[in-house]
Design an enzyme around this catalytic site. Structure first.
Site, PDB file in Angstrom:
ATOM      1  N   LYS A 157      22.318   3.987 -29.947  1.00  0.00           N
ATOM      2  CA  LYS A 157      23.392   2.731 -29.942  1.00  0.00           C
ATOM      3  C   LYS A 157      24.493   3.443 -30.369  1.00  0.00           C
ATOM      4  CE  LYS A 157      20.390  -1.353 -29.842  1.00  0.00           C
ATOM      5  NZ  LYS A 157      20.326  -2.688 -30.400  1.00  0.00           N
ATOM      6  N   LYS A 168      11.714   4.275 -17.070  1.00  0.00           N
ATOM      7  CA  LYS A 168      11.228   2.995 -17.519  1.00  0.00           C
ATOM      8  C   LYS A 168      12.364   1.965 -16.987  1.00  0.00           C
ATOM      9  CE  LYS A 168       9.777   0.301 -21.456  1.00  0.00           C
ATOM     10  NZ  LYS A 168       9.878   0.211 -22.686  1.00  0.00           N
ATOM     11  N   LYS A 186      16.184  -3.526 -19.462  1.00  0.00           N
ATOM     12  CA  LYS A 186      16.885  -4.678 -19.110  1.00  0.00           C
ATOM     13  C   LYS A 186      18.393  -4.511 -19.283  1.00  0.00           C
ATOM     14  CE  LYS A 186      16.686  -6.058 -24.095  1.00  0.00           C
ATOM     15  NZ  LYS A 186      15.889  -7.216 -24.907  1.00  0.00           N
TER      16      LYS A 186
END
Ligand code: TRP
Length: 333
Positions: free
Chosen positions: A115, A197, A200
């Site tokens: 992040k 994977k 979202k």
């Protein structure tokens, strides 16, 4: 443990749309936990502000996330459903646990590293201590098990370390929690790159199917899904695209991979992809309908937020007051 009852705790961010991976790997299975555990499900709005949010959107998503929890079968009579910022003890315990968490430990968190690379202009201290707030969520409720995705395993392990460290200095304070990683959700891969994977936050909207996508969108996304060479509907390591679609179909229909191979023997990829899209849309339709009804009842959601916060506070207050007493904070009754 609270009294005789084992506790299960999980949280979800009110940011972004949840995917069928979140649904199959987490939300759909949550309702079963209440048979065995005292269960808490939290909408973690305080975690969400570690990255910039538009206030009206954060508020709207908080309502939506609660409505979605309920639409996925979480009965508020059997589960404590609430919003993090409405229970003040979370932030209070987080400060305390900050003093029992090492700079080095937090520096090693992979989510922090990811992040901070992504939000290089806003590497704030909250982003850094995010896992401490998460540990507070978990430890306030004397949690035994934490159902989470694999990406959160490291945070739950840090939470265990913090709890053990605290217990060593102040014995018998916290239950040490165990992460429970769902295998099903882990297997749901991106429709555009089936070796990755489904996420979202993927920039390619066609790679991800959201729980709230409408029927046409779902079918269109599956039609565009990347498949493999060959033409057989068969699960194999060298056919990651078809294997992923078979897994999704299996999750939504309950059919085994062998049954699916038989059902689609001699059928082309196109027809199979359509079937996966339809099965997904059919399975999500009742969830979406329930979601719409819950969301339209704003007063009902607010009543639940209030009730959930009251229920959660009862447990949170007990733990926090135990902790503060042990630390030597003055308590006047
Ligand atoms: N960090 C989790 C996530 O991003 C959400 C979360 C916050 C959580 N507090 C929690 C999950 C406590 C489990 C338990 O997915």
């Amino acid at each position: 443990m609270f009294g005789e009852q084992k506790v299960s705790y999980s949280g979800v961010q009110p940011s972004g749309n949840l995917t069928i991976g979140n649904y199959l790997g987490a939300l759909r299975n949550f309702s079963e936990y209440s048979q065995q555990y005292k269960t808490f499900y939290c909408v973690v709005d305080q975690h969400a502000i570690t990255v910039r949010q538009v206030p009206a959107e954060l508020r709207r998503r908080t309502y939506e996330t609660l409505a979605l929890y309920m639409a996925c079968g979480l009965d508020p009579e059997k589960n404590t459903l609430y919003v993090q910022s409405m229970v003040r003890e979370h932030a209070s315990l987080a400060w305390i646990l900050n003093c029992f968490t090492m700079f080095g430990e937090l520096s090693r968190m992979t989510q922090f590293k990811d992040k901070s690379a992504k939000h290089a202009d806003n590497i704030n201290a909250g982003l850094f201590t995010y896992p401490v707030l998460m540990a507070s969520d978990i430890l306030l409720y004397q949690t035994d098990v934490v159902p989470v995705g694999i990406d959160q395993k490291q945070h739950v392990e840090l939470c265990r370390d913090i709890a053990e460290r605290f217990n060593q200095i102040y014995p018998d304070t916290f239950t040490v929690p165990t992460p429970v990683i769902s295998k099903q959700g882990m297997k749901i891969m991106s429709l555009a790159d089936p070796t990755k994977k489904m996420s979202k936050s993927d920039e390619n909207v066609n790679a991800v199917v959201y729980i709230l996508d409408d029927r046409d969108t779902i079918i269109r996304k599956f039609k565009r899904a990347v498949t493999d060479s060959g033409s057989e509907v068969r699960a194999a390591d060298d056919k990651p695209g078809i294997t992923n679609l078979m897994n999704i179909y299996s999750c939504f229909t309950g059919k085994s991979l062998e049954e699916i191979e038989r059902e689609f023997a001699g059928v082309g990829y196109g027809e199979f992809k359509l079937a996966v899209g339809e099965a997904t849309a059919d399975a999500l339709a009742p969830v979406q309908e329930e979601f719409r009804q819950r969301l339209a009842d704003k007063a009902g959601l607010e009543a639940q937020m209030k009730r959930g916060a009251e229920e959660a506070s009862y447990y949170a207050r007990r733990t926090l007051s135990k902790v503060e007493k042990k630390l030597g904070f003055v308590q006047i009754r």
